[in-house]
Motif scaffolding. Sequence first.
Motif: not given
Length: 464
Positions: A28-39, A445-454
């Motif tokens: 839903s938010q292509p291109g924005s950076q993502v981080r895990l939220a875990k305990k 490039l193949k699995f994260d072309p928009q750089g969602a993960f650092r």
Amino acid sequence: MDRNRSDLFDSWESYHKTCRELSHAMASQPGSQVRLAKKTSNLFRTRKEAAAKRLDVRRLHRIIEIDPAGRTAEVEGMTTFEDFADATLLKGLRPPVVPELKTITVGGAVSGIGIEASSFRHGLVHEMVEEMEILCGDGTIRICRPDNENADLFHAIPNSYGSLGYILRLRVKLLPASPFVKLIHQRFSDRTQFLSTMEAACGQSPHAPDFVEGVAFTPNDFTLTTARLTHDRGPVSDYKGMQIYYESLRSRSEDLMTMRDFLWRWDPDWFWCSRSFGMQNPLLRRLLGRWMLRSNCYWKIQSLYRRWKFEERIHVMRKILHLPIELSEPVIQDVEIPIEKSLEFIEFYFREIDIRPCWICPVRPLDAAGNWTLYAMEPGALYLNFGFWGSVRTSLDKAAGHFNRRIESIVNGLGGRKSLYSTSFFTEDEFWRIYNGEAYQKLKLKFDPQGAFRSLYQKAVLGH
Ligand SMILES: Cc1cc2nc3c(=O)[nH]c(=O)nc-3n(C[C@H](O)[C@H](O)[C@H](O)COP(=O)(O)OP(=O)(O)OC[C@H]3O[C@@H](n4cnc5c(N)ncnc54)[C@H](O)[C@@H]3O)c2cc1C
């Protein structure tokens, strides 16, 4: 074991529902950076807080299914090894490699690098995995196996630290468990003899022990532990209360533990690091032990220290009071060295680092190890993992990270590998030479072309 099934098990239906939600949140938010939220976490590098979307994966913390006949388990990515081992023990089975700290998660140990005293027989944690379901940067969920169209992603996940995708589910091989484990401890003053006895214990015969590990207490005091599964009963030791496991290595030559207590022998005292929190003091142990004797408690306190810049504040106070200031460099590392170069490493270690004790755990990557893209080791060769967690006294004339850099350069020179869960100081060129940058860039490039993960370098070295 005082666990009930509903704590530990999830249904396929609920797992698939969570996956759909996560996939949607990602897409839903292509291109924005993502981080895990875990305990929980067992990472030891400081992360720079940056704007990033938090992906709440906390619901994926259970076991979906165990197949006793096929000896496999379907487990969600954020399941802690404590829960995973408990669920398998209920069925008389165990994961072949169980990292020593209870809150290490199955996905964390596969996307990082996980080992244990059984690793000379069963390889690294990721080598017990048959299939993974991975959430990629565009929200696609891919089923990855060593022999399907996503084999490239399957082989690149170990040592990718969530920079190529998040592991949602894993199918893991299991082995028979036993009610007890019998341990034999041997002491050595001669390091060459210690190394040759350890190498012999790690032979590939069916009579080899189930577990082998060592501890270097001083340059002339090594202990070697070999352990075997057993059904034979006897008085069992308990290191979750007043007794301290690592101290028993020097005072006992034999021991017997329940399988569960054996798996978590290092957890109550975080190997021996509980010392720095006063928890080896009998009075504090009696008073606070019930709450404190768990590795995740120490980890939480340690992260608060870091957040509050505790050490810097002490320095400022000592300066104001004109008291001498002792400068030290944190050195928290696990490195794998080929057995034939281990004597050289031990000599360097006690000459320049000398954090005592040091954990020494043999690891033999399985035959397919050559296929692991980002953490290549020689298949079938024996390595020793040296784990040391403390600090080294330094001085103003030494550059920041001096000792960590020395370790990186020595490990590299000896043909070893360094885990990336803690601080690293590699230049970008060096880093990608060691961790297969050429293949990594293509996969990114193949699995994260928009750089969602650092990227792996941003995470492991720059602390992003
Ligand atoms: C003192 C100390 C001792 C240690 N001893 C051992 C040991 O004996 N044996 C051993 O095997 N390891 C050991 N470790 C290392 C530990 O296994 C790694 O740090 C591991 O990556 C931690 O996993 P975690 O589940 O706590 O994940 P986290 O610390 O939360 O995350 C680790 C990294 O993996 C990524 N990640 C987490 N979950 C997933 C997922 N599901 N999919 C994709 N990426 C994910 C995160 O983005 C992060 O970059 C030790 C670490 C410390 C600090």
